[in-house]
Motif scaffolding. Structure first.
Motif, short mmCIF file in Angstrom:
data_model
loop_
_atom_site.label_atom_id
_atom_site.label_comp_id
_atom_site.label_asym_id
_atom_site.label_seq_id
_atom_site.Cartn_x
_atom_site.Cartn_y
_atom_site.Cartn_z
N LEU A 14 0.82 -1.21 0.00
CA LEU A 14 0.00 0.00 0.00
C LEU A 14 0.85 1.25 0.00
CD1 LEU A 14 -2.79 -1.01 2.55
CD2 LEU A 14 -3.08 -0.62 0.08
N LEU A 15 1.91 1.21 0.78
CA LEU A 15 2.78 2.38 0.86
C LEU A 15 3.47 2.66 -0.47
CD1 LEU A 15 4.44 1.84 4.35
CD2 LEU A 15 2.77 3.59 3.74
N THR A 16 3.81 1.60 -1.20
CA THR A 16 4.54 1.82 -2.45
C THR A 16 3.67 2.37 -3.55
OG1 THR A 16 4.19 -0.48 -3.08
CG2 THR A 16 6.25 0.04 -1.93
N VAL A 17 2.35 2.19 -3.46
CA VAL A 17 1.50 2.70 -4.53
C VAL A 17 1.05 4.13 -4.28
CG1 VAL A 17 0.66 0.41 -5.14
CG2 VAL A 17 -0.62 1.78 -3.49
N VAL A 18 1.34 4.65 -3.09
CA VAL A 18 0.99 6.04 -2.78
C VAL A 18 2.28 6.84 -2.65
CG1 VAL A 18 -0.23 7.59 -1.23
CG2 VAL A 18 -1.06 5.25 -1.55
N PRO A 19 2.76 7.47 -3.70
CA PRO A 19 4.04 8.19 -3.62
C PRO A 19 3.96 9.36 -2.67
CG PRO A 19 2.89 8.70 -5.67
CD PRO A 19 2.12 7.60 -5.02
N VAL A 20 5.03 9.56 -1.95
CA VAL A 20 5.13 10.67 -1.00
C VAL A 20 5.83 11.83 -1.69
CG1 VAL A 20 6.04 11.44 1.21
CG2 VAL A 20 5.22 9.09 0.95
N ALA A 21 5.16 12.96 -1.73
CA ALA A 21 5.74 14.14 -2.38
C ALA A 21 6.86 14.70 -1.51
CB ALA A 21 4.67 15.19 -2.60
N VAL A 22 8.03 14.84 -2.09
CA VAL A 22 9.18 15.41 -1.39
C VAL A 22 9.57 16.71 -2.08
CG1 VAL A 22 11.57 15.07 -0.68
CG2 VAL A 22 9.99 13.12 -0.71
N ALA A 23 9.56 17.78 -1.32
CA ALA A 23 9.89 19.09 -1.90
C ALA A 23 11.34 19.10 -2.37
CB ALA A 23 9.66 20.19 -0.88
N ALA A 24 11.55 19.69 -3.52
CA ALA A 24 12.91 19.81 -4.03
C ALA A 24 13.70 20.79 -3.18
CB ALA A 24 12.88 20.28 -5.47
N PRO A 25 14.99 20.55 -3.00
CA PRO A 25 15.82 21.48 -2.22
C PRO A 25 15.79 22.88 -2.83
CG PRO A 25 17.00 19.43 -2.67
CD PRO A 25 15.77 19.40 -3.51
N GLU A 26 15.78 23.88 -1.96
CA GLU A 26 15.74 25.26 -2.41
C GLU A 26 16.67 26.13 -1.58
OE1 GLU A 26 11.78 26.73 -2.23
OE2 GLU A 26 11.06 25.57 -3.96
N GLY A 27 17.16 27.21 -2.19
CA GLY A 27 17.89 28.24 -1.47
C GLY A 27 19.34 27.88 -1.18
N GLN A 28 20.03 28.83 -0.58
CA GLN A 28 21.44 28.68 -0.23
C GLN A 28 21.66 29.12 1.21
OE1 GLN A 28 24.57 30.09 -3.00
NE2 GLN A 28 25.38 31.34 -1.32
N MET A 29 22.44 28.33 1.95
CA MET A 29 22.83 28.69 3.31
C MET A 29 24.35 28.86 3.31
SD MET A 29 21.88 26.87 7.00
CE MET A 29 20.12 26.80 6.65
N THR A 30 24.81 29.99 3.85
CA THR A 30 26.24 30.33 3.79
C THR A 30 26.80 30.47 5.19
OG1 THR A 30 25.84 31.51 1.71
CG2 THR A 30 27.92 31.95 2.84
N TRP A 31 27.97 29.89 5.39
CA TRP A 31 28.66 29.94 6.68
C TRP A 31 29.87 30.88 6.62
CZ3 TRP A 31 25.70 26.08 5.25
CH2 TRP A 31 25.01 25.34 6.21
N GLY A 32 30.19 31.48 7.73
CA GLY A 32 31.47 32.13 7.92
C GLY A 32 32.33 31.21 8.75
N VAL A 33 33.29 30.54 8.11
CA VAL A 33 34.11 29.52 8.77
C VAL A 33 35.38 30.17 9.31
CG1 VAL A 33 35.28 27.32 8.44
CG2 VAL A 33 33.15 27.78 7.22
N HIS A 34 35.76 29.77 10.51
CA HIS A 34 36.84 30.41 11.26
C HIS A 34 38.23 29.91 10.91
CE1 HIS A 34 35.81 26.70 13.14
NE2 HIS A 34 36.75 26.78 14.06
N ILE A 35 38.31 28.88 10.07
CA ILE A 35 39.61 28.29 9.72
C ILE A 35 39.71 28.17 8.21
CG2 ILE A 35 40.20 27.06 11.84
CD1 ILE A 35 38.49 25.13 9.20
#
Length: 508
Positions: A14-35
């Motif tokens: 039953l689970l395999t016949v009902v596809p689960v919608a997964v949102a596509a990745p969006e946006g950018q996250m930026t770090w300020g790295v100390h090293i």
């Protein structure tokens, strides 16, 4: 039983016949790295016994098991494992259908290959104790140990990079140097580009087995100066900032829209007296080593630099680790320090030579050097980028004093193996009584007896005054208003944002 199995398969159907919608990745996250990021951290085979490589590895790579929220040894590429009754065999069952970023399917051959090419911290310990790695099937891996070893899982999955898996065929085709230039892993993010001294760019791997990441692109920008990192965060040029201390941390706390995230991590920091085994060195005298400890006002350093958030444990072992023993505190007593130096034959102090440090902690080490100078121990600070500092350290090219720390996962035994016992990656000498006890505990299967042995080692370390412990570091990070989930603090004791697939940006 047949009815139960049928019900389970019916539910799966039953689970395999009902596809689960997964949102596509969006946006950018930026770090300020100390090293300054180093390509050596892109390859699990070269993982040092410090936390820094895991900043990148949790994104690009995956392990058979690893620390995750709520579970310090969570099943990952291995869905399960078991130990034989005699403690000599470990059988792992791999997760089916796991893909590397290049499309190769994970098999037991990749696991065997990754273990055999591992050459980082604890490589000798692992390979001396593992008699064979067998691959009974594409999804089965068997480790045969020469003798029972209660810490096999800790060393293999936590305190080293040996259990972090790379694709065998790809590495053999491109070579070790090529792999550092274009790493391929099985983690939630794929390598896009790396500009030394500038930035590392990664994109979401939508085929990641655990979940599709929410954020499309991760960018780690190298910003070595703390004030510059904070300014970039305030301007919205970066979303997450690492290592903001002292007055700048107070400024971050006061700034509307910014969130301060102090976390005490499993990373004690200390100063190593590398020449304490040399009879010609002042550090050979226990009174000198004790004087150095009494010269430092740890509480004042904590209040000034980490706003009082760091934990004063007077140990090089994290207080959260199995088999930790709490030593008595060192008081701040410069008068007694000077008296001890005089008794040791140094009434006017002495020149301690070069004091090597990781440049990202220069302000901490400068403060310590000033305290030492006030009682007559004069040193010259020598700053290095992090990768250079630790590679030179393990090459045993340092003398005198060196900043030392580790945020790697593990227990008391894993830290002792790397930083205390003769032959360890960062050990410049040793004591036979400690070495003997360490050998005994490694074969002891009775937990209470083993704990007693490991406590005795730590007591001897304190009695010998082997180190100048400073604190269990509170890593003070922060994030900006665009961030819903930064990943900071999700994994207890972990210094960086992780797991990366759980990060989220706020929706507009």
């Amino acid at each position: 039983m047949p009815r139960v199995r049928f019900a389970a398969w019916a539910l799966i159907g039953l689970l395999t016949v009902v596809p689960v919608a997964v949102a596509a990745p969006e946006g950018q996250m930026t770090w300020g790295v100390h090293i300054s990021l180093a390509p050596t951290w892109f390859d699990p085979a070269e993982t040092q016994g410090i936390i820094t490589p895991f900043l990148v590895m949790y994104a690009l790579h995956d392990a058979l098991a690893k620390a995750m929220p709520g579970n310090p040894v969570a099943p990952s590429l291995a869905e399960s494992w078991q130990m034989s009754p005699d403690g000599r065999v470990y059988d792992f069952t791999l997760r089916k259908g796991v893909k590397f970023h290049n499309g190769d399917t994970l098999t037991s051959e990749d696991v065997k290959f990754s273990f055999e090419r591992y050459r980082g911290t604890a490589a000798k310990t692992l390979k001396d104790r593992v008699a064979a790695v067998e691959t009974p099937g594409p999804l089965q891996v068997r480790f045969r140990l020469r003798n029972p070893w209660p810490d096999f899982m800790t060393f293999y999955t936590a305190a080293s990079g040996a259990g972090w898996i790379v694709p065998k065929k790809y590495v053999e085709k491109i070579g070790d140097d090529g792999f550092k230039k274009a790493p391929v892993g099985a983690g939630p993010y794929k390598f896009v580009s790396f500009t030394p001294g500038v930035e590392l760019v990664m994109d979401a791997f939508e085929g990641y087995w655990r979940k599709t990441p929410s954020v499309k692109r991760l960018v780690f920008k190298v910003i070595s100066d703390e004030s510059t990192r904070l300014a970039a965060l305030k301007r919205g040029e970066i979303d997450v900032v690492y290592s903001i201390r002292g007055e700048l941390a107070e400024e971050l706390l006061r700034t509307p829209g910014l969130t301060l995230k102090p976390t005490v991590i499993q990373s004690p920091q200390w100063v190593s007296m590398l020449d304490q085994w040399d009879p010609k060195s002042p550090w050979y005298d226990r009174r000198v080593r004790l004087a150095a400890n009494l010269a430092i006002d740890r509480k004042a350093i904590n209040d000034a630099i980490t706003l009082g958030h760091s934990r004063l444990t007077y140990s090089v072992i994290p207080s959260t680790f199995d088999f930790f023993w709490q030593p008595p505190p060192y008081s701040f007593d410069p008068a007694q320090a000077k008296k001890l130096l005089a008794e040791a034959g140094y009434p006017n102090g002495f020149d301690a030579g070069d004091y090597y440090l990781d440049i990202s902690y220069a302000n901490v080490q400068e403060t310590i050097a000033n305290y030492l100078q006030q009682v007559g121990i004069r040193s010259k600070l020598v700053s290095r980028e992090r990768a250079s500092h630790w590679s030179t350290y393990t090459d045993k090219k340092y003398k005198n004093l060196a900043y030392t720390a580790s945020g790697a996962f593990g227990n008391a035994a894993t830290r002792l193996e790397a930083y205390v016992v003769t032959g360890g990656a960062y050990v410049y000498g040793g004591y036979p009584d400690i070495d003997s006890l360490f050998k005994d505990q490694a074969a002891e299967l009775d937990r209470k007896k083993r704990e007693a042995l490991l406590h005795k080692i730590q007591q001897l370390m304190h009695e010998k005054v082997m180190h100048i412990p400073i604190w269990e570091l509170a890593f003070i990070n922060g994030h900006g208003p665009r961030v819903q989930e930064s990943g900071l603090g999700l994994i207890p004791g972990h210094a960086y944002s992780a797991p990366y697939e759980d990060l989220k940006l706020k929706t507009k």
